[in-house]
Design a protein around this motif. Sequence first.
Motif, PDB file in Angstrom:
ATOM      1  N   UNK A 181       0.796  -1.225   0.000  1.00 25.39           N
ATOM      2  CA  UNK A 181       0.000   0.000   0.000  1.00 25.39           C
ATOM      3  C   UNK A 181       0.830   1.279   0.000  1.00 25.39           C
ATOM      4  N   UNK A 182       2.032   1.238   0.560  1.00 28.05           N
ATOM      5  CA  UNK A 182       2.876   2.429   0.542  1.00 28.05           C
ATOM      6  C   UNK A 182       3.291   2.750  -0.894  1.00 28.05           C
ATOM      7  N   UNK A 183       3.619   1.735  -1.659  1.00 25.83           N
ATOM      8  CA  UNK A 183       3.952   1.931  -3.072  1.00 25.83           C
ATOM      9  C   UNK A 183       2.724   2.400  -3.844  1.00 25.83           C
ATOM     10  N   UNK A 184       1.586   1.792  -3.572  1.00 26.08           N
ATOM     11  CA  UNK A 184       0.353   2.180  -4.244  1.00 26.08           C
ATOM     12  C   UNK A 184       0.038   3.650  -3.979  1.00 26.08           C
ATOM     13  N   UNK A 185       0.210   4.095  -2.745  1.00 25.69           N
ATOM     14  CA  UNK A 185      -0.060   5.487  -2.396  1.00 25.69           C
ATOM     15  C   UNK A 185       0.863   6.427  -3.164  1.00 25.69           C
ATOM     16  N   UNK A 186       2.126   6.049  -3.312  1.00 24.09           N
ATOM     17  CA  UNK A 186       3.075   6.890  -4.056  1.00 24.09           C
ATOM     18  C   UNK A 186       2.692   7.018  -5.525  1.00 24.09           C
ATOM     19  N   UNK A 187       2.354   5.917  -6.166  1.00 20.72           N
ATOM     20  CA  UNK A 187       2.030   6.007  -7.592  1.00 20.72           C
ATOM     21  C   UNK A 187       0.690   6.702  -7.809  1.00 20.72           C
ATOM     22  N   UNK A 188      -0.248   6.556  -6.879  1.00 28.08           N
ATOM     23  CA  UNK A 188      -1.500   7.304  -6.978  1.00 28.08           C
ATOM     24  C   UNK A 188      -1.231   8.803  -6.877  1.00 28.08           C
ATOM     25  N   UNK A 189      -0.394   9.183  -5.914  1.00 34.01           N
ATOM     26  CA  UNK A 189      -0.054  10.600  -5.740  1.00 34.01           C
ATOM     27  C   UNK A 189       0.665  11.158  -6.965  1.00 34.01           C
ATOM     28  N   UNK A 190       1.368  10.280  -7.677  1.00 35.62           N
ATOM     29  CA  UNK A 190       2.101  10.712  -8.880  1.00 35.62           C
ATOM     30  C   UNK A 190       1.213  10.742 -10.121  1.00 35.62           C
ATOM     31  N   UNK A 191      -0.041  10.321  -9.980  1.00 34.12           N
ATOM     32  CA  UNK A 191      -0.973  10.411 -11.100  1.00 34.12           C
ATOM     33  C   UNK A 191      -1.327   9.115 -11.795  1.00 34.12           C
ATOM     34  N   UNK A 192      -1.043   7.982 -11.180  1.00 33.78           N
ATOM     35  CA  UNK A 192      -1.415   6.698 -11.784  1.00 33.78           C
ATOM     36  C   UNK A 192      -2.931   6.603 -11.919  1.00 33.78           C
ATOM     37  N   UNK A 193      -3.381   5.945 -12.975  1.00 27.35           N
ATOM     38  CA  UNK A 193      -4.813   5.732 -13.169  1.00 27.35           C
ATOM     39  C   UNK A 193      -5.343   4.712 -12.190  1.00 27.35           C
ATOM     40  N   UNK A 194      -6.270   5.114 -11.348  1.00 27.93           N
ATOM     41  CA  UNK A 194      -6.780   4.240 -10.296  1.00 27.93           C
ATOM     42  C   UNK A 194      -7.534   3.039 -10.851  1.00 27.93           C
ATOM     43  N   UNK A 195      -8.055   3.171 -12.061  1.00 26.90           N
ATOM     44  CA  UNK A 195      -8.842   2.078 -12.641  1.00 26.90           C
ATOM     45  C   UNK A 195      -8.218   1.525 -13.921  1.00 26.90           C
ATOM     46  N   UNK A 196      -6.897   1.715 -14.080  1.00 26.83           N
ATOM     47  CA  UNK A 196      -6.194   1.224 -15.274  1.00 26.83           C
ATOM     48  C   UNK A 196      -6.255  -0.302 -15.304  1.00 26.83           C
ATOM     49  N   UNK A 197      -6.942  -0.880 -16.294  1.00 24.76           N
ATOM     50  CA  UNK A 197      -7.107  -2.339 -16.315  1.00 24.76           C
ATOM     51  C   UNK A 197      -5.874  -3.069 -16.853  1.00 24.76           C
TER      52      UNK A 197
END
Length: 105
Positions: A45-61
């Motif tokens: 989850x720490x990695x997930x939080x970083x990439x979300x904050x950097x603009x990763x698509x939350x629903x990228x399939x």
Amino acid sequence: MSLVAACLRGDVETLSDLLAADADPSAEDVDGRSVLFVSCMCDQPECAALVLAAGAGIDQPMREPNPGATPLYVAAMCGHERCVRLLCENGCPSPQRGGPCSTPA
């Protein structure tokens, strides 16, 4: 090291450095899994939080071998509650409501 490799290892420091150097937070591995997908698959989850904050698509399939699988789908299927919670807290609609984070067909 790639973003995906950093997430597989849970290497938050390297991931942060790569993102600071303008690495694409929506990058995919050879199987079409996004960085966020891999983070959720590996219960990072720490990695997930970083990439979300950097603009990763939350629903990228995912593309292959399970087309349409989303980060929320894999986190839920693997029982990774912290990742599920993170995604839901960051605006990923519930699969029960038919949102973009729903399960593959």
